[in-house]
Design a protein around this motif. Structure first.
Motif, PDB file in Angstrom:
ATOM      1  N   ALA A 112     -39.203   9.443  -3.031  1.00  0.00           N
ATOM      2  CA  ALA A 112     -39.090  10.640  -3.873  1.00  0.00           C
ATOM      3  C   ALA A 112     -38.114  11.152  -3.644  1.00  0.00           C
ATOM      4  CB  ALA A 112     -40.470  11.611  -3.101  1.00  0.00           C
ATOM      5  N   ALA A 113     -37.098  11.342  -2.708  1.00  0.00           N
ATOM      6  CA  ALA A 113     -35.973  12.076  -2.443  1.00  0.00           C
ATOM      7  C   ALA A 113     -35.014  11.530  -3.383  1.00  0.00           C
ATOM      8  CB  ALA A 113     -35.388  11.705  -1.112  1.00  0.00           C
ATOM      9  N   ILE A 114     -35.008  10.035  -3.518  1.00  0.00           N
ATOM     10  CA  ILE A 114     -33.908   9.651  -4.570  1.00  0.00           C
ATOM     11  C   ILE A 114     -34.255   9.861  -5.842  1.00  0.00           C
ATOM     12  CG2 ILE A 114     -33.087   7.343  -5.492  1.00  0.00           C
ATOM     13  CD1 ILE A 114     -33.874   5.837  -2.735  1.00  0.00           C
ATOM     14  N   GLY A 115     -35.525  10.002  -6.230  1.00  0.00           N
ATOM     15  CA  GLY A 115     -35.915  10.054  -7.695  1.00  0.00           C
ATOM     16  C   GLY A 115     -35.692  11.737  -7.865  1.00  0.00           C
ATOM     17  N   VAL A 116     -36.059  12.496  -7.213  1.00  0.00           N
ATOM     18  CA  VAL A 116     -35.753  14.035  -7.354  1.00  0.00           C
ATOM     19  C   VAL A 116     -34.133  14.358  -7.165  1.00  0.00           C
ATOM     20  CG1 VAL A 116     -35.900  16.331  -6.153  1.00  0.00           C
ATOM     21  CG2 VAL A 116     -38.198  14.590  -6.278  1.00  0.00           C
ATOM     22  N   GLY A 117     -33.477  13.447  -6.373  1.00  0.00           N
ATOM     23  CA  GLY A 117     -32.002  13.796  -6.580  1.00  0.00           C
ATOM     24  C   GLY A 117     -31.392  13.455  -7.612  1.00  0.00           C
ATOM     25  N   ILE A 118     -31.835  12.255  -8.487  1.00  0.00           N
ATOM     26  CA  ILE A 118     -31.401  11.881  -9.812  1.00  0.00           C
ATOM     27  C   ILE A 118     -31.696  12.840 -10.812  1.00  0.00           C
ATOM     28  CG2 ILE A 118     -31.671  10.093 -11.681  1.00  0.00           C
ATOM     29  CD1 ILE A 118     -31.980   7.945  -9.440  1.00  0.00           C
ATOM     30  N   LEU A 119     -32.975  13.341 -10.739  1.00  0.00           N
ATOM     31  CA  LEU A 119     -33.672  14.527 -11.364  1.00  0.00           C
ATOM     32  C   LEU A 119     -32.743  15.564 -11.725  1.00  0.00           C
ATOM     33  CD1 LEU A 119     -35.819  15.410 -13.556  1.00  0.00           C
ATOM     34  CD2 LEU A 119     -36.852  16.390 -11.451  1.00  0.00           C
ATOM     35  N   PHE A 120     -32.455  16.203 -10.264  1.00  0.00           N
ATOM     36  CA  PHE A 120     -31.713  17.290 -10.240  1.00  0.00           C
ATOM     37  C   PHE A 120     -30.267  17.142 -10.526  1.00  0.00           C
ATOM     38  CE2 PHE A 120     -28.542  19.423  -7.169  1.00  0.00           C
ATOM     39  CZ  PHE A 120     -28.730  20.778  -7.631  1.00  0.00           C
ATOM     40  N   GLY A 121     -29.653  16.108 -10.407  1.00  0.00           N
ATOM     41  CA  GLY A 121     -28.443  15.776 -10.864  1.00  0.00           C
ATOM     42  C   GLY A 121     -28.251  15.852 -12.529  1.00  0.00           C
ATOM     43  N   ALA A 122     -29.321  15.161 -13.172  1.00  0.00           N
ATOM     44  CA  ALA A 122     -29.361  15.408 -14.576  1.00  0.00           C
ATOM     45  C   ALA A 122     -29.516  16.736 -14.985  1.00  0.00           C
ATOM     46  CB  ALA A 122     -30.419  14.376 -15.043  1.00  0.00           C
ATOM     47  N   ILE A 159     -32.546  23.834  -8.908  1.00  0.00           N
ATOM     48  CA  ILE A 159     -33.068  23.366  -7.514  1.00  0.00           C
ATOM     49  C   ILE A 159     -34.215  23.846  -7.125  1.00  0.00           C
ATOM     50  CG2 ILE A 159     -32.354  24.109  -5.102  1.00  0.00           C
ATOM     51  CD1 ILE A 159     -29.739  24.654  -6.144  1.00  0.00           C
ATOM     52  N   LEU A 160     -34.915  25.099  -7.665  1.00  0.00           N
ATOM     53  CA  LEU A 160     -36.150  25.257  -7.512  1.00  0.00           C
ATOM     54  C   LEU A 160     -37.039  24.165  -7.792  1.00  0.00           C
ATOM     55  CD1 LEU A 160     -36.872  29.012  -7.532  1.00  0.00           C
ATOM     56  CD2 LEU A 160     -36.931  27.826  -5.675  1.00  0.00           C
ATOM     57  N   PHE A 161     -36.783  23.846  -9.174  1.00  0.00           N
ATOM     58  CA  PHE A 161     -37.807  23.036 -10.218  1.00  0.00           C
ATOM     59  C   PHE A 161     -37.523  21.450  -9.121  1.00  0.00           C
ATOM     60  CE2 PHE A 161     -38.395  19.790 -13.211  1.00  0.00           C
ATOM     61  CZ  PHE A 161     -39.445  19.970 -13.770  1.00  0.00           C
ATOM     62  N   SER A 162     -36.711  21.088  -8.762  1.00  0.00           N
ATOM     63  CA  SER A 162     -36.508  19.579  -8.036  1.00  0.00           C
ATOM     64  C   SER A 162     -37.394  19.833  -6.747  1.00  0.00           C
ATOM     65  CB  SER A 162     -35.082  19.319  -7.816  1.00  0.00           C
ATOM     66  OG  SER A 162     -34.361  19.361  -9.074  1.00  0.00           O
ATOM     67  N   THR A 192     -28.886  19.420 -13.441  1.00  0.00           N
ATOM     68  CA  THR A 192     -27.625  20.252 -13.189  1.00  0.00           C
ATOM     69  C   THR A 192     -26.757  20.017 -14.331  1.00  0.00           C
ATOM     70  OG1 THR A 192     -28.386  20.325 -10.819  1.00  0.00           O
ATOM     71  CG2 THR A 192     -26.132  21.183 -11.375  1.00  0.00           C
ATOM     72  N   SER A 193     -26.428  18.728 -14.462  1.00  0.00           N
ATOM     73  CA  SER A 193     -25.220  18.540 -15.467  1.00  0.00           C
ATOM     74  C   SER A 193     -25.520  19.033 -16.697  1.00  0.00           C
ATOM     75  CB  SER A 193     -25.123  17.113 -15.468  1.00  0.00           C
ATOM     76  OG  SER A 193     -26.143  16.210 -16.063  1.00  0.00           O
ATOM     77  N   LEU A 240     -24.504  32.532 -16.807  1.00  0.00           N
ATOM     78  CA  LEU A 240     -25.918  32.073 -17.200  1.00  0.00           C
ATOM     79  C   LEU A 240     -26.003  30.665 -16.287  1.00  0.00           C
ATOM     80  CD1 LEU A 240     -28.511  31.661 -18.947  1.00  0.00           C
ATOM     81  CD2 LEU A 240     -27.070  30.743 -20.697  1.00  0.00           C
ATOM     82  N   ALA A 241     -25.003  29.803 -16.180  1.00  0.00           N
ATOM     83  CA  ALA A 241     -25.268  28.647 -15.532  1.00  0.00           C
ATOM     84  C   ALA A 241     -25.745  28.780 -14.150  1.00  0.00           C
ATOM     85  CB  ALA A 241     -23.822  27.830 -15.804  1.00  0.00           C
ATOM     86  N   HIS A 242     -25.170  29.873 -13.428  1.00  0.00           N
ATOM     87  CA  HIS A 242     -25.566  29.985 -12.025  1.00  0.00           C
ATOM     88  C   HIS A 242     -27.040  30.054 -12.029  1.00  0.00           C
ATOM     89  CE1 HIS A 242     -21.108  30.711 -11.813  1.00  0.00           C
ATOM     90  NE2 HIS A 242     -21.421  30.699 -10.314  1.00  0.00           N
ATOM     91  N   PHE A 243     -27.386  30.989 -12.681  1.00  0.00           N
ATOM     92  CA  PHE A 243     -29.047  31.104 -12.820  1.00  0.00           C
ATOM     93  C   PHE A 243     -29.996  29.690 -12.932  1.00  0.00           C
ATOM     94  CE2 PHE A 243     -27.406  35.357 -13.334  1.00  0.00           C
ATOM     95  CZ  PHE A 243     -28.123  36.117 -12.385  1.00  0.00           C
ATOM     96  N   LEU A 244     -29.348  29.200 -14.073  1.00  0.00           N
ATOM     97  CA  LEU A 244     -29.899  27.923 -14.290  1.00  0.00           C
ATOM     98  C   LEU A 244     -29.969  26.955 -13.378  1.00  0.00           C
ATOM     99  CD1 LEU A 244     -28.783  27.328 -18.176  1.00  0.00           C
ATOM    100  CD2 LEU A 244     -30.742  28.470 -17.162  1.00  0.00           C
ATOM    101  N   VAL A 245     -28.869  26.927 -12.571  1.00  0.00           N
ATOM    102  CA  VAL A 245     -28.803  25.958 -11.370  1.00  0.00           C
ATOM    103  C   VAL A 245     -29.768  25.995 -10.132  1.00  0.00           C
ATOM    104  CG1 VAL A 245     -27.185  25.029  -9.399  1.00  0.00           C
ATOM    105  CG2 VAL A 245     -26.367  25.221 -11.974  1.00  0.00           C
ATOM    106  N   VAL A 246     -29.668  27.545 -10.013  1.00  0.00           N
ATOM    107  CA  VAL A 246     -30.916  27.921  -9.130  1.00  0.00           C
ATOM    108  C   VAL A 246     -32.144  27.331  -9.602  1.00  0.00           C
ATOM    109  CG1 VAL A 246     -31.936  29.949  -8.021  1.00  0.00           C
ATOM    110  CG2 VAL A 246     -29.530  29.928  -7.997  1.00  0.00           C
TER     111      VAL A 246
END
Lengths: 103, 165
Positions: free
Chosen positions: B95-105, A15-18, B107-108, A6-12
């Motif tokens: 934008a890159a910095i903000g989106v990087g922080i958002l992505f890190g949050a 990434i798309l969202f960001s 993903t974690s 599940l985590a792999h799909f969530l990470v993809v």
């Protein structure tokens, strides 16, 4: 970690969202902003379908994803009609230069 | 690493790489065509998740409808003959910095949360179950979406055709 779960799909999907957020923030052209929006909707859809499979929700997640696709189609049509009108009025579609509602 | 995993990584790389091109390239036509590969990659991920009907809908609606609409939007709003079809960008670094922080949050949260994961039973072909659910449990939403699409159609046509007085 290599076993896809599940985590792999969530990470993809994260990434798309960001990337979608990044596109919406940085692009000037309104059509490019719409493309970023489509990326975000796709990311949300991946989440729905992934939880539909791994969260024991049966088919319901896929049906919600179907509704999201329908709404995205309607949204794209309306947004492009508005963009065409903006282009007729301002002769460009840069979202940072369009700053009045009527002329 | 099974065959399933290899296919997943293939589609994930296609999706992410083309999405990256969509948001970074300066030529708007390249963005549009990269979006094509993103949609195909997402459709492949749907197939891997057992959503065959949804994958076909994704290809038909997104690639066949929305992407064509976006390309029409590009071509109708740019003077292709005399001005280059590049698009400007603003606030790249913040934008890159903000989106990087958002992505890190994000993903974690998604990696470290203990999701209640109990793989349910997805039928091998989902078309029958989706059709049955749409006309029983979800029939109100189904009808409302039909009305919404009609309204969107009429609204888009009337907005786009309005003449300037």
């Amino acid at each position: 970690m290599l076993q896809v779960g599940l985590a792999h799909f969530l990470v993809v999907s994260a990434i798309l969202f960001s990337l979608g957020i990044y596109g919406i923030i940085t692009r000037k052209n309104a059509v490019m902003v719409l493309m970023g929006l489509e990326l975000i909707l796709n990311a949300a859809n991946i989440n729905f379908v992934a939880f539909s499979k791994y969260g024991n929700l049966g088919i319901n997640g896929q049906i919600v994803a179907l509704f999201v696709i329908i709404l995205a189609a309607a949204e794209a049509a309306i947004a492009l009609a508005i963009v065409l009108n903006v282009y007729k009025t301002f002769a460009n579609v840069n979202v940072d230069e369009i700053n009045n509602l009527k002329d | 690493m099974t065959f399933y995993d290899i296919i997943f990584y293939l589609f994930a790389i296609i999706t992410v790489a083309s999405a990256f091109i969509v948001v970074t390239t300066r030529n708007i036509i390249y963005s549009g065509f990269s979006l094509l590969f993103t949609f195909f990659g997402v459709a492949g991920i749907y197939v891997l998740l057992g959503a065959d009907f949804l994958a076909i809908v994704q290809i038909m609606v997104y690639v066949g409808g929305i992407l064509i609409l976006l390309l029409f939007g590009v071509m109708l709003t740019n003077k292709i003959t005399n001005v280059d079809i590049r698009t400007g960008t603003v606030h790249l670094l913040p934008a890159a910095i903000g989106v990087g922080i958002l992505f890190g949050a994000l993903t974690s949260v998604m990696v470290y949360t203990e999701w209640k994961s109990e793989p349910g039973e997805i039928p091998l072909t989902t078309t029958f179950s989706i059709g049955k659910e749409l006309l029983t449990n979800y029939v109100l939403i189904f009808e409302l979406l039909g009305i919404l699409l009609l309204i969107a159609l009429i609204g888009a046509a009337s907005i786009a055709r309005r003449e300037k007085e």
